[in-house]
Scaffold this active site. Sequence first.
Site, PDB file in Angstrom:
ATOM      1  N   ARG B  41     -19.041 -19.708 -64.688  1.00 33.32           N
ATOM      2  CA  ARG B  41     -18.562 -20.252 -63.412  1.00 33.32           C
ATOM      3  C   ARG B  41     -18.765 -19.255 -62.252  1.00 33.32           C
ATOM      4  NH1 ARG B  41     -12.563 -22.091 -63.310  1.00 33.32           N
ATOM      5  NH2 ARG B  41     -12.854 -22.677 -65.483  1.00 33.32           N
ATOM      6  N   ARG B  54     -20.694 -25.799 -49.881  1.00 38.71           N
ATOM      7  CA  ARG B  54     -20.172 -27.004 -50.529  1.00 38.71           C
ATOM      8  C   ARG B  54     -19.310 -27.850 -49.601  1.00 38.71           C
ATOM      9  NH1 ARG B  54     -17.968 -28.253 -55.484  1.00 38.71           N
ATOM     10  NH2 ARG B  54     -17.136 -30.008 -54.349  1.00 38.71           N
ATOM     11  N   ASP B  90     -22.658 -29.764 -63.759  1.00 41.64           N
ATOM     12  CA  ASP B  90     -21.379 -30.102 -64.385  1.00 41.64           C
ATOM     13  C   ASP B  90     -21.669 -30.781 -65.715  1.00 41.64           C
ATOM     14  OD1 ASP B  90     -18.278 -30.451 -63.541  1.00 41.64           O
ATOM     15  OD2 ASP B  90     -18.929 -32.095 -64.838  1.00 41.64           O
TER      16      ASP B  90
END
Lengths: 365, 365
Positions: B41, B54, B90
């Site tokens: 991550r 983002r 993801d």
Amino acid sequence: MGLVELPESHPLVRPGGTASAPLVRALRGDRPDRVPVWFMRQAGRSLPEYRRARDGVPMLDACLDPDLAAELTLQPVRRHGVDAAVLFSDIVIPLRLAGVDVDIVPGRGPVLARPVRTMADVRALPELPTDAFAPVARAAALAVAELGDVPLIGFAGAPFTLAAYLVEGGPSKDHLAARTLMLAEPETWRALVTRMADYSAAFLRAQVLAGASAVQLFDSWAGSLAPEVYRSRVRDASARALAGVADLVDPAGRGVPRIHFGLVCPGLLADLRDAGADAVGVDHRTPLDRAIELLGPDVPVQGNLDPAWLGAPEAPRLAATDRILAAGRKAAGHVFNLGHGVPPQTDPDVLTALVAHVHDWEAER
Amino acid sequence: MGLVELPESHPLVRPGGTASAPLVRALRGDRPDRVPVWFMRQAGRSLPEYRRARDGVPMLDACLDPDLAAELTLQPVRRHGVDAAVLFSDIVIPLRLAGVDVDIVPGRGPVLARPVRTMADVRALPELPTDAFAPVARAAALAVAELGDVPLIGFAGAPFTLAAYLVEGGPSKDHLAARTLMLAEPETWRALVTRMADYSAAFLRAQVLAGASAVQLFDSWAGSLAPEVYRSRVRDASARALAGVADLVDPAGRGVPRIHFGLVCPGLLADLRDAGADAVGVDHRTPLDRAIELLGPDVPVQGNLDPAWLGAPEAPRLAATDRILAAGRKAAGHVFNLGHGVPPQTDPDVLTALVAHVHDWEAER
């Protein structure tokens, strides 16, 4: 340690009380005629009578209403015929009774108004007022008065699990803030878990003095810790909580059985024992025979049917139950239970039938 | 199994590519000059440049925007100097690309419009359209074009973790619905995890063909299973997912290194290996030296600094890092990483300094 003799009226002491109940005998390393069984979270939302009685009453209010708490405690004994009641309460009750601003948010869990993260925060945690546990003791006494020879189990949260709520300010997935505090500021952490141990010890003691015949310390989150972290940062505090009732004995000098349950990897089971427990509660992830190997043949065990079986067909569920019952014979004593709490969506008839099956098992072997 | 040779342009094949990169060498059981390091991550909310890029873009939209996904993939390499990029994506992306109605709800996680609980539900799961992974491949190719000799790691969710989301309809604490399904309806369960394995295998394959030099299969939730349940209900499906890239080789016949990471008790580490992994990712709860004992000296390992150390003072954090680096020398190969993902609140400078420390370590011994 000076010993304190339980009063003659205590269920563990009085004739016709709980000293010869299957639960107490199994937890003391004996083999009663039948394997005793109870379920973690048996007093809960799986029962329609629970949902009716709790309707609209916030969780902590229900815990502190002696009549309601006693009623909720008794419901699963009446319905399922389990071998023990467990006091309807919550691990954060000692915090609430000490004056910490904590509440249970439905669907979320315990939430603190102010997280506890510094030594000053820890020092500001209030002392428990004298007689703080009066409503808890009253609920326990009311339940005990109806239970006869069925033991009441008292319970408390383990210091790590409690402290994790305080540091995080609420439930969390990985308890990262708590785990960071224990690594970053070991002294603050030690002060915090010591305080939590004292809260939990007092909570357990109040329940025993009010008539509980056994206690269980719950460490739901110990499994998020590496073994050496558990041993250096947590275990002593759990031992301190369990020691809070170690001096209470019957006239023969026998103590109140203490169960230590944690959701842990197998490598931590012996640490649960070494924290001063008389019996170890095993979660569903460690096969019971393996747990008994790890703990040695002298340690009574409790467990450990995976709650996932409760939603499965009966035949394989009972086969899994039989494997656990057979494994349990190798331990000093065995109390049948789930490997974790009863899920709210459980069909209560499944639990009732499971109790009957466990009770019939020894006879049918 | 027929082998498929990677094209000459693939980073693992072309001169000056990734075949001699520390990450690839360590995963193949070699000892590069420095211990390679990346962070699970690492492309995420700990970076201010990530939060800016983002801003306002929903998670799965960001994954499927090739330019944005490539940019987010590259950010931690630029900032920290880590030894690998990991594709920003993801684990539910294959579901989304197959047409399953799934979204990521901020603060909650993947949520399905309709849970999958019956054989009919499983059979109704859509096939992946041809070229479904085009946006993923495009993102990977864009990142690879900038990475030079720094490897890109492709990743996918393990079948159990993916299936658990489908059965629950979203995140859950104990994955009880999924665990009940695997016990109650083993055939439906097998069909479901097999389908998940095929989604994940295709996802991994698309990433490798687009230039990824290694892959990692994530089983975040395997730790909720008893060992025998993992072995009988889950492991074969994970093996099937990992097998999805097993035939891809360089001209010398060397495969693409496959890392298998799970949050598990120590007793399951060997099962992660036995599912066909080249290297095992170890979470923070198993000490690395213990993990190496359990896995044997021939298995490269990855891990395993507890993310809780990232919020602690530097001196003990680096001491913990050094203990892991020293332990890692006993394995066939060692890739330094955290024991779980980077927490969003992490100070990125801490990560940058940690990378430098790991890189300097071997030289300073």
